[in-house]
Design an enzyme around this catalytic site. Structure first.
Site, short mmCIF file in Angstrom:
data_model
loop_
_atom_site.label_atom_id
_atom_site.label_comp_id
_atom_site.label_asym_id
_atom_site.label_seq_id
_atom_site.Cartn_x
_atom_site.Cartn_y
_atom_site.Cartn_z
N ASP A 63 0.85 -1.18 0.00
CA ASP A 63 0.00 0.00 0.00
C ASP A 63 0.89 1.24 0.00
OD1 ASP A 63 -1.87 2.08 0.64
OD2 ASP A 63 -3.20 0.56 1.49
N LEU A 85 2.32 3.71 -10.77
CA LEU A 85 1.07 4.09 -11.42
C LEU A 85 -0.07 4.18 -10.42
CD1 LEU A 85 1.25 1.73 -14.55
CD2 LEU A 85 2.44 3.90 -14.14
N ALA A 87 -2.54 5.49 -7.64
CA ALA A 87 -3.02 6.82 -7.24
C ALA A 87 -4.52 6.80 -7.06
CB ALA A 87 -2.66 7.86 -8.31
N SER A 89 -7.00 8.53 -8.77
CA SER A 89 -6.77 9.21 -10.04
C SER A 89 -7.98 9.91 -10.63
CB SER A 89 -6.24 8.20 -11.07
OG SER A 89 -7.17 7.15 -11.26
N SER A 130 0.97 13.88 -14.68
CA SER A 130 -0.31 14.05 -15.37
C SER A 130 -0.44 15.42 -16.00
CB SER A 130 -1.46 13.85 -14.37
OG SER A 130 -2.70 14.27 -14.92
N GLU A 132 -2.97 17.07 -15.87
CA GLU A 132 -3.77 17.87 -14.93
C GLU A 132 -2.89 18.82 -14.12
OE1 GLU A 132 -7.03 18.25 -14.39
OE2 GLU A 132 -7.60 16.90 -16.01
N TYR A 154 -6.24 16.55 -7.00
CA TYR A 154 -5.47 15.55 -7.75
C TYR A 154 -4.28 16.19 -8.46
CZ TYR A 154 -4.28 12.33 -11.54
OH TYR A 154 -3.60 11.55 -12.43
N ARG A 189 -10.74 1.52 -19.54
CA ARG A 189 -10.89 2.73 -18.75
C ARG A 189 -12.02 2.55 -17.74
NH1 ARG A 189 -8.17 6.91 -16.62
NH2 ARG A 189 -8.33 8.82 -17.84
N GLU A 191 -15.30 3.10 -15.59
CA GLU A 191 -16.60 3.53 -16.10
C GLU A 191 -17.04 4.89 -15.57
OE1 GLU A 191 -19.33 0.39 -15.31
OE2 GLU A 191 -18.21 -1.08 -16.51
N GLY A 216 -21.45 16.78 -17.55
CA GLY A 216 -21.21 18.14 -17.13
C GLY A 216 -20.85 19.04 -18.29
N GLU A 286 -12.63 24.49 -13.34
CA GLU A 286 -12.56 23.78 -14.61
C GLU A 286 -11.20 23.92 -15.29
OE1 GLU A 286 -13.05 21.26 -16.78
OE2 GLU A 286 -15.18 21.69 -16.49
#
Length: 347
Positions: A63, A85, A87, A89, A130, A132, A154, A189, A191, A216, A286
């Site tokens: 963990d 990898l 996370a 996410s 990422s 992001e 994140y 991916r 859902e 959205g 956003e």
């Protein structure tokens, strides 16, 4: 035979990476968290492949929130390569559980880096950064030198993990690379992610199993690629002579509306009567547009994407259509079949 350790092995990227490394002749160790149910659906098919010796894939409990488990794993396995990898996410969910996101996505990376340093071992380390992290973008397109401006817990946690990886590389001379991966999708991916949410809904609406789809911001734009291509880039980074950081992207941006057009269009459907806008699916802050410049990866690694955006969407729609038809016929989709009673190869 090289040994690779993968955190997040049961996720989309982890499953593709495990398959890729096994194909390269690696011995692969995947880290899974102990829970009351098994979440191995994405990797069960590896065990069913007669061309892959099962002895080369092992799942081990660990963990990212538990430093002692990470230290034990490194001492036991002594891997040549580590791919982090694991996370929390999901960007929207990170607003609901920001502390947990920071613990796993941010501090989890630090715990793993510390385990490497304390072990005295010298494995090559890949950190899953990422797009992001760019958030409120400061430059178009985004490249390795573009300043970060994360817009979610994140994204903030990923920035922490990214810079900690750079810090350990420079302070302790670790072979540590950051892959700044832009959005990458596949039939595997989750859902709850917008791409898969759309392709699965399109398939279910086509078959009369669903009538509406709640989304959205339809105007958000992303650089979408195929996850199978992107895990190859991870491996390529660790095969270079010097560690470095790389943007991995297609260099194209598409809106959620375009994704809807392609997904529903592939099934001769009009999405407009089906899609409802729900304010709950808007982010608090956003990220309007992301588009990456992967020219450095192309030049240094020789990496380029092979699957186009339209082909990716069609691939996902077809996979979801096939899975839903199997459910109607009472056949459990192969990707969801689990080991009988226990996880095979668990140490």
């Amino acid at each position: 035979m090289k040994k690779a350790l993968i955190t997040g092995v049961t996720g989309q990227d982890g499953s593709y990476l495990a398959e890729f490394l096994l194909g390269k002749g690696y011995e692969v160790y995947g880290v899974i968290r102990r829970s009351s149910s098994f979440n191995t659906g994405r990797i069960d098919q590896i065990y069913e492949d007669p061309h892959v010796p099962q002895a080369r894939l092992r799942l081990m409990y660990g963990d990212l929130n538990d430093a002692s488990s990470l230290n034990k794993l490194l001492r036991k396995i002594q891997p040549d390569e580590i791919y982090n990898l694991g996370a929390q996410s999901h960007v929207r969910v990170s607003f609901d559980i920001p502390e947990y996101t920071g613990e796993v996505t941010g501090l989890g990376t630090l715990r793993l880096l510390e385990a490497i340093r304390e072990s005295g071992q010298r494995p090559k380390f890949y950190q899953a950064s990422s797009s992001e992290m760019f958030g409120k973008v400061q430059e178009m397109p985004q490249r390795e030198t573009t300043p970060f401006y994360p817009r979610s817990p994140y994204g903030v946690a990923k920035v922490y993990a990214h810079w900690m990886t750079v810090n350990y590389r420079e302070a302790y001379n670790l072979f540590a690379c950051n892959g700044i991966l832009f959005n990458h999708e596949s039939p595997r991916r989750g859902e709850t992610f917008v791409s898969r949410k759309i392709t699965k809904a399109a398939a279910r609406i086509k078959l009369g199993l669903q009538q509406e789809l709640y989304l959205g911001n339809l105007d958000a734009k992303r650089d979408w690629g195929f996850a199978g291509d992107y895990v190859q880039a991870m491996w390529m980074m660790l095969q270079t002579e010097q560690p470095d950081d790389y943007v991995i992207a297609t260099g194209e941006t598409h809106s959620v509306r375009e994704l809807l057009d392609l997904a529903f269009g592939a099934l001769d459907l009009d999405w407009k009567p089906c899609v409802k806008i729900d304010p709950r699916y808007y982010r608090l802050t956003e990220v309007d547009v992301l588009i990456g410049d992967a020219s450095k990866a192309a030049k240094t690694l020789g990496w380029r994407p092979t699957v186009s955006f339209p082909d990716l969407v069609r691939m996902m729609v077809q996979a979801d259509l096939d899975a839903e038809r199997q459910r109607i016929e009472g056949v459990q989709p192969k990707a969801e079949l689990c080991a009988s009673g226990e996880i095979r190869g668990l140490l």
